[in-house]
Design a protein around this motif. Structure first.
Motif, mmCIF file in Angstrom:
data_model
loop_
_atom_site.group_PDB
_atom_site.id
_atom_site.type_symbol
_atom_site.label_atom_id
_atom_site.label_comp_id
_atom_site.label_asym_id
_atom_site.label_seq_id
_atom_site.Cartn_x
_atom_site.Cartn_y
_atom_site.Cartn_z
ATOM 1 N N ARG A 244 0.836 -1.203 0.000
ATOM 2 C CA ARG A 244 0.000 0.000 0.000
ATOM 3 C C ARG A 244 0.870 1.252 0.000
ATOM 4 N NH1 ARG A 244 -3.116 -3.167 3.548
ATOM 5 N NH2 ARG A 244 -2.181 -2.147 5.378
ATOM 6 N N GLU A 245 1.965 1.187 0.763
ATOM 7 C CA GLU A 245 2.878 2.337 0.781
ATOM 8 C C GLU A 245 3.468 2.582 -0.607
ATOM 9 O OE1 GLU A 245 5.734 1.321 3.699
ATOM 10 O OE2 GLU A 245 4.471 1.850 5.425
ATOM 11 N N LEU A 246 3.858 1.478 -1.278
ATOM 12 C CA LEU A 246 4.414 1.622 -2.624
ATOM 13 C C LEU A 246 3.373 2.173 -3.591
ATOM 14 C CD1 LEU A 246 6.551 -1.643 -2.938
ATOM 15 C CD2 LEU A 246 7.381 0.701 -2.620
ATOM 16 N N ASP A 247 2.129 1.711 -3.434
ATOM 17 C CA ASP A 247 1.054 2.242 -4.283
ATOM 18 C C ASP A 247 0.886 3.737 -4.050
ATOM 19 O OD1 ASP A 247 0.532 -0.186 -5.438
ATOM 20 O OD2 ASP A 247 -1.107 -0.707 -4.064
ATOM 21 N N GLU A 248 0.945 4.123 -2.786
ATOM 22 C CA GLU A 248 0.803 5.543 -2.460
ATOM 23 C C GLU A 248 1.982 6.343 -3.011
ATOM 24 O OE1 GLU A 248 0.446 5.652 1.730
ATOM 25 O OE2 GLU A 248 -1.600 4.830 1.777
ATOM 26 N N GLU A 249 3.182 5.756 -2.915
ATOM 27 C CA GLU A 249 4.362 6.449 -3.457
ATOM 28 C C GLU A 249 4.239 6.611 -4.966
ATOM 29 O OE1 GLU A 249 7.749 4.230 -2.256
ATOM 30 O OE2 GLU A 249 7.547 4.716 -0.119
ATOM 31 N N GLU A 250 3.774 5.550 -5.636
ATOM 32 C CA GLU A 250 3.592 5.642 -7.087
ATOM 33 C C GLU A 250 2.563 6.707 -7.440
ATOM 34 O OE1 GLU A 250 2.548 1.892 -8.717
ATOM 35 O OE2 GLU A 250 4.540 1.007 -8.461
ATOM 36 N N GLU A 251 1.492 6.733 -6.666
ATOM 37 C CA GLU A 251 0.451 7.722 -6.927
ATOM 38 C C GLU A 251 0.973 9.131 -6.690
ATOM 39 O OE1 GLU A 251 -2.907 9.329 -8.228
ATOM 40 O OE2 GLU A 251 -2.378 7.193 -8.309
ATOM 41 N N ASP A 252 1.791 9.277 -5.637
ATOM 42 C CA ASP A 252 2.382 10.592 -5.358
ATOM 43 C C ASP A 252 3.301 11.015 -6.501
ATOM 44 O OD1 ASP A 252 1.038 10.711 -2.988
ATOM 45 O OD2 ASP A 252 2.743 10.060 -1.749
ATOM 46 N N GLU A 253 4.083 10.063 -7.003
ATOM 47 C CA GLU A 253 4.993 10.377 -8.106
ATOM 48 C C GLU A 253 4.214 10.771 -9.353
ATOM 49 O OE1 GLU A 253 7.410 6.943 -8.594
ATOM 50 O OE2 GLU A 253 8.606 7.296 -6.782
ATOM 51 N N LYS A 254 3.135 10.030 -9.610
ATOM 52 C CA LYS A 254 2.301 10.362 -10.767
ATOM 53 C C LYS A 254 1.671 11.742 -10.598
ATOM 54 C CE LYS A 254 1.103 5.598 -12.003
ATOM 55 N NZ LYS A 254 -0.003 4.615 -12.104
ATOM 56 N N GLN A 255 1.219 12.016 -9.360
ATOM 57 C CA GLN A 255 0.598 13.310 -9.097
ATOM 58 C C GLN A 255 1.607 14.436 -9.288
ATOM 59 O OE1 GLN A 255 -2.507 13.987 -8.635
ATOM 60 N NE2 GLN A 255 -2.220 16.188 -8.282
ATOM 61 N N GLU A 256 2.820 14.197 -8.783
ATOM 62 C CA GLU A 256 3.869 15.211 -8.953
ATOM 63 C C GLU A 256 4.188 15.420 -10.428
ATOM 64 O OE1 GLU A 256 7.163 13.895 -6.685
ATOM 65 O OE2 GLU A 256 6.221 14.269 -4.727
ATOM 66 N N ALA A 257 4.212 14.319 -11.187
ATOM 67 C CA ALA A 257 4.500 14.424 -12.621
ATOM 68 C C ALA A 257 3.395 15.204 -13.325
ATOM 69 C CB ALA A 257 4.645 13.035 -13.227
ATOM 70 N N ARG A 258 2.141 14.913 -12.925
ATOM 71 C CA ARG A 258 1.023 15.632 -13.534
ATOM 72 C C ARG A 258 1.099 17.121 -13.215
ATOM 73 N NH1 ARG A 258 -1.937 11.007 -11.948
ATOM 74 N NH2 ARG A 258 -2.620 12.061 -10.032
ATOM 75 N N GLU A 259 1.397 17.399 -11.942
ATOM 76 C CA GLU A 259 1.471 18.804 -11.537
ATOM 77 C C GLU A 259 2.621 19.521 -12.240
ATOM 78 O OE1 GLU A 259 1.786 18.666 -7.343
ATOM 79 O OE2 GLU A 259 -0.347 18.223 -6.997
ATOM 80 N N ALA A 260 3.750 18.831 -12.399
ATOM 81 C CA ALA A 260 4.899 19.442 -13.093
ATOM 82 C C ALA A 260 4.560 19.708 -14.551
ATOM 83 C CB ALA A 260 6.113 18.514 -12.981
ATOM 84 N N LYS A 261 3.854 18.750 -15.146
ATOM 85 C CA LYS A 261 3.471 18.914 -16.544
ATOM 86 C C LYS A 261 2.493 20.069 -16.708
ATOM 87 C CE LYS A 261 1.786 16.236 -20.477
ATOM 88 N NZ LYS A 261 1.286 14.919 -20.937
ATOM 89 N N GLU A 262 1.562 20.151 -15.744
ATOM 90 C CA GLU A 262 0.590 21.244 -15.791
ATOM 91 C C GLU A 262 1.283 22.591 -15.599
ATOM 92 O OE1 GLU A 262 -2.220 20.291 -12.805
ATOM 93 O OE2 GLU A 262 -3.191 18.672 -13.944
ATOM 94 N N GLU A 263 2.269 22.615 -14.685
ATOM 95 C CA GLU A 263 3.007 23.863 -14.446
ATOM 96 C C GLU A 263 3.783 24.273 -15.689
ATOM 97 O OE1 GLU A 263 4.499 27.211 -12.621
ATOM 98 O OE2 GLU A 263 2.836 25.892 -12.066
ATOM 99 N N GLU A 264 4.370 23.278 -16.322
ATOM 100 C CA GLU A 264 5.128 23.562 -17.555
ATOM 101 C C GLU A 264 4.202 24.095 -18.651
ATOM 102 O OE1 GLU A 264 7.912 21.162 -20.814
ATOM 103 O OE2 GLU A 264 7.240 20.160 -18.975
ATOM 104 N N ALA A 265 3.015 23.467 -18.737
ATOM 105 C CA ALA A 265 2.049 23.910 -19.758
ATOM 106 C C ALA A 265 1.553 25.318 -19.440
ATOM 107 C CB ALA A 265 0.879 22.932 -19.806
#
Length: 296
Positions: A244-265
């Protein structure tokens, strides 16, 4: 069912594995832990059933021993009752026999010849007098002897008449003694029965102790299996938590990637918008980027 747990079938989990293994490895480990836990729980259940079965047999043996104890105690009570009755009757018989002896002594019945003996002797002497040729002196002595015997017979009969119910007392004493003997026989038989129940009680308790020891061994085996199952369950839970922790970490990484992409856009759109304000012409792609970020 094996008496000991096959340790080679157990699944180990180290802290290093928990921290460094990837999700695929951990999912595999969780499956192994779950399967081994289930096997151990089944083993623990079988051992608990065997323990409970032996405990039930122990209770049956204890109940059996208790039944023999109760029967033994009941028989011992009967033994005591018959002993008391026997002793009471023997005392009564002794008293009656003493009474007979005292009466005989008073009447001197224990001394001298019996009536039957005296009558027989008189008959023999009279027959001799009638059938033999005797001198005058011998005949005189014979007559005197016959008279003496007759006097003894009369005296004996008189004493017997004076004895009253002596024979009845003697018969009563014998009857009482016989009754006492019957109670003594009961004492012997009941005591033997009581001893038999005592022996069976001891044997039942001994068997109960043996079965209880066996049940205790199976309980220890149950505890071993249950503790091993609990350990595997705890490790399984730890792996699940880590997943579950790994799932949460993956989700956090995906969220960070999405936010970074949105910031870049957003930054790119702001640059396009600024260029548009400066009079530059925008193409369709630029317009779509502005619309996507809400700047247009």
């Amino acid at each position: 069912m094996s008496d000991s747990i096959e340790s080679s079938d157990n699944v180990d989990l180290t802290d290093d594995e928990l921290e460094t293994n990837n999700k695929g490895q951990l999912i595999k480990k969780a499956g192994q832990l779950r399967d081994r836990r289930n096997d151990l729980n089944q083993l623990a259940s079988e051992r608990a059933s065997k323990r409970d079965e032996l405990n039930a047999e122990t209770r049956e043996k204890v109940d059996e021993a208790q039944e023999h104890r109760e029967q033994r105690d009941d028989l011992n009570e009967q033994v005591q009752e018959h002993k008391e009755k026997r002793n009471e009757l023997n005392a009564k018989a002794n008293e009656l026999f003493d009474k007979v002896d005292d009466r005989k002594e008073d009447l001197e019945l224990s001394e001298g010849k019996s009536v039957d003996d005296l009558e027989s002797e008189i008959e023999d002497l009279e027959f001799k007098q009638q059938t033999e040729v005797l001198s005058t002196e011998d005949e005189r002595e014979l007559i005197e002897e016959i008279e003496e015997k007759r006097e003894q017979l009369a005296e004996r009969k008189e004493k017997l008449d004076q004895s009253g119910d002596l024979e009845a007392v003697k018969e009563k004493a014998q009857e009482v003694r016989a009754e006492a003997s019957e109670h003594h026989q009961q004492v012997t038989e009941l005591a033997d029965d009581a001893q038999e129940h005592h022996n069976q009680m001891i044997e039942a308790y001994r068997e109960a102790d043996e079965i209880r020891d066996d049940a205790d061994e199976w309980h220890e085996k149950f505890v071993d299996a249950q503790e091993a199952a609990d350990q595997h369950h705890d490790d399984f839970v730890r792996v699940q938590k880590r997943l579950r922790e790994l799932d949460e970490e993956e989700e956090d990484e995906k969220q960070e990637a999405r936010e970074a992409k949105e910031e870049e856009a957003r930054e790119e759109a702001e640059e396009i918008y600024e260029a548009f304000q400066n009079g530059e012409t925008l193409d369709t792609e630029d317009l779509m980027k502005l619309q996507k970020t809400g700047l247009l």
